[in-house]
Design a protein around this motif. Structure first.
Motif, short mmCIF file in Angstrom:
data_model
loop_
_atom_site.label_atom_id
_atom_site.label_comp_id
_atom_site.label_asym_id
_atom_site.label_seq_id
_atom_site.Cartn_x
_atom_site.Cartn_y
_atom_site.Cartn_z
N LYS A 92 -4.09 1.58 -16.16
CA LYS A 92 -3.80 2.09 -14.81
C LYS A 92 -2.37 2.61 -14.74
CE LYS A 92 -7.76 1.15 -13.02
NZ LYS A 92 -8.67 2.25 -12.73
N ILE A 93 -2.21 3.69 -14.02
CA ILE A 93 -0.86 4.22 -13.84
C ILE A 93 -0.20 3.53 -12.64
CG2 ILE A 93 -1.47 6.45 -14.84
CD1 ILE A 93 -1.58 7.67 -12.16
N ASP A 94 1.15 3.52 -12.64
CA ASP A 94 1.87 2.86 -11.54
C ASP A 94 1.69 3.62 -10.24
OD1 ASP A 94 2.84 1.01 -13.27
OD2 ASP A 94 4.77 2.04 -13.58
N LYS A 95 1.68 2.85 -9.14
CA LYS A 95 1.61 3.42 -7.79
C LYS A 95 2.74 4.42 -7.55
CE LYS A 95 -0.58 1.16 -3.96
NZ LYS A 95 -0.95 -0.25 -3.96
N GLN A 96 3.88 4.10 -8.13
CA GLN A 96 5.08 4.92 -7.95
C GLN A 96 4.87 6.33 -8.54
OE1 GLN A 96 7.66 4.18 -11.01
NE2 GLN A 96 8.77 6.06 -10.48
N VAL A 97 4.05 6.42 -9.61
CA VAL A 97 3.74 7.73 -10.20
C VAL A 97 2.94 8.55 -9.19
CG1 VAL A 97 2.49 8.92 -12.05
CG2 VAL A 97 3.74 6.81 -12.55
N LEU A 98 1.93 7.91 -8.62
CA LEU A 98 1.10 8.61 -7.62
C LEU A 98 1.95 9.10 -6.46
CD1 LEU A 98 -2.00 6.23 -7.42
CD2 LEU A 98 -1.99 8.58 -8.26
N GLU A 99 2.83 8.23 -6.01
CA GLU A 99 3.69 8.60 -4.86
C GLU A 99 4.58 9.78 -5.19
OE1 GLU A 99 4.27 4.53 -2.40
OE2 GLU A 99 5.99 5.87 -2.57
N THR A 100 5.10 9.79 -6.40
CA THR A 100 5.97 10.90 -6.82
C THR A 100 5.18 12.21 -6.81
OG1 THR A 100 7.27 9.40 -8.18
CG2 THR A 100 7.46 11.74 -8.69
N LEU A 101 3.97 12.18 -7.35
CA LEU A 101 3.16 13.40 -7.39
C LEU A 101 2.87 13.89 -5.98
CD1 LEU A 101 0.49 12.71 -10.17
CD2 LEU A 101 2.81 13.55 -10.40
N LEU A 102 2.50 12.96 -5.09
CA LEU A 102 2.12 13.34 -3.73
C LEU A 102 3.34 13.85 -2.95
CD1 LEU A 102 -0.27 10.32 -3.20
CD2 LEU A 102 -0.98 12.72 -3.34
N ARG A 103 4.47 13.20 -3.17
CA ARG A 103 5.69 13.64 -2.48
C ARG A 103 6.07 15.05 -2.93
NH1 ARG A 103 9.02 9.94 -4.14
NH2 ARG A 103 8.51 8.50 -2.48
N ASN A 104 5.99 15.28 -4.24
CA ASN A 104 6.39 16.59 -4.76
C ASN A 104 5.39 17.69 -4.37
OD1 ASN A 104 8.61 15.42 -5.77
ND2 ASN A 104 7.98 15.43 -7.91
N ALA A 105 4.12 17.35 -4.28
CA ALA A 105 3.12 18.34 -3.83
C ALA A 105 3.49 18.84 -2.44
CB ALA A 105 1.73 17.71 -3.81
N ASN A 106 4.02 17.95 -1.64
CA ASN A 106 4.34 18.26 -0.25
C ASN A 106 5.53 19.22 -0.11
OD1 ASN A 106 3.36 17.51 2.42
ND2 ASN A 106 5.41 16.70 2.76
N PHE A 107 6.26 19.46 -1.24
CA PHE A 107 7.37 20.41 -1.21
C PHE A 107 6.90 21.84 -1.50
CE2 PHE A 107 10.09 16.60 -2.10
CZ PHE A 107 10.91 16.74 -0.99
#
Ligand SMILES: Cc1cc2nc3c(=O)[nH]c(=O)nc-3n(C[C@H](O)[C@H](O)[C@H](O)COP(=O)(O)O)c2cc1C
Length: 191
Positions: free
Chosen positions: A24-39
């Protein structure tokens, strides 16, 4: 910085479930991807993307649903057992999927193709963001029942929303960065 960004862009690759370890990948990885998509750029700042994170127990249900759709919606002469098994095996390989959804208000004046482009720019941000995580890979899939009503319902989408695929993620031991790319001049002309 200039060299770094060029390298990150050039080394971005789609990494597929057959390369995933099942960890499993870390939650923090998912958050980073989602935050950056929003830019990502989006016309009139209308934020046309919606991302649905598929994790834990829902991952298994998602895989089961995609396999069921493949079975139910493939003509029997085209049905390929190996493809069905490959989908089922994703439960052993994939860590998470992020459903890529475009949302448009019913009375919107925005132009649909602009909203599709904006969502795709968000997905590219996710792809590029993966470069900072040595052991996480992913790709944009428009398989897994993307175009099926049954998947639309599984994700509880509404009539203002369109499913544009899934960003499928997993842990990899060694990330592949090579891949043959045509010369950019092939696709450029000057007026
Ligand atoms: C809109 C879109 C949909 C895609 N859908 C799939 C897919 O369903 N299955 C797949 O194997 N790859 C899919 N891909 C990934 C492409 O196959 C991949 O980007 C291409 O082979 C180039 O490889 P690269 O991403 O490593 O440069 C998709 C890519 C895009 C942009």
């Amino acid at each position: 910085m200039q060299n770094q960004i060029n390298e990150i862009i050039a080394q971005r690759r789609s990494i597929y479930p057959k390369e995933f370890t099942g960890e499993k990948i870390d939650k923090q990885v998912l958050e980073t991807l989602l935050r950056n998509a929003n830019f990502a750029p989006n016309h009139k700042s209308n934020y046309p993307w919606r991302f649905v994170v598929i994790a834990d127990a829902s991952l298994e249900s998602w895989v089961d649903k995609a396999a069921e759709i493949y079975q139910n919606e493939t003509a029997s002469e085209s049905f390929n057992q190996a493809k069905f098994d490959k989908i089922k095996h994703y439960t052993q390989q994939v860590s998470n999927a992020i459903a890529i959804v475009m949302e448009r208000e019913p009375d919107t004046k925005s132009i649909e193709r602009e909203d599709i482009c904006a969502v795709a720019a968000g997905v590219q941000n996710m792809y590029l963001s993966l470069s900072q995580f040595e052991h996480v890979g992913g790709y944009w899939s428009t398989g897994m029942g993307t175009y099926s009503k049954a998947m639309f319902e599984f994700l509880k989408l509404n009539e203002n929303q369109t499913l544009l695929g899934f960003f499928v993620l997993g842990v990899v031991e060694n990330k592949r960065t090579e891949g043959h790319k045509k010369d950019f001049n092939t696709f450029v002309s000057y007026l």
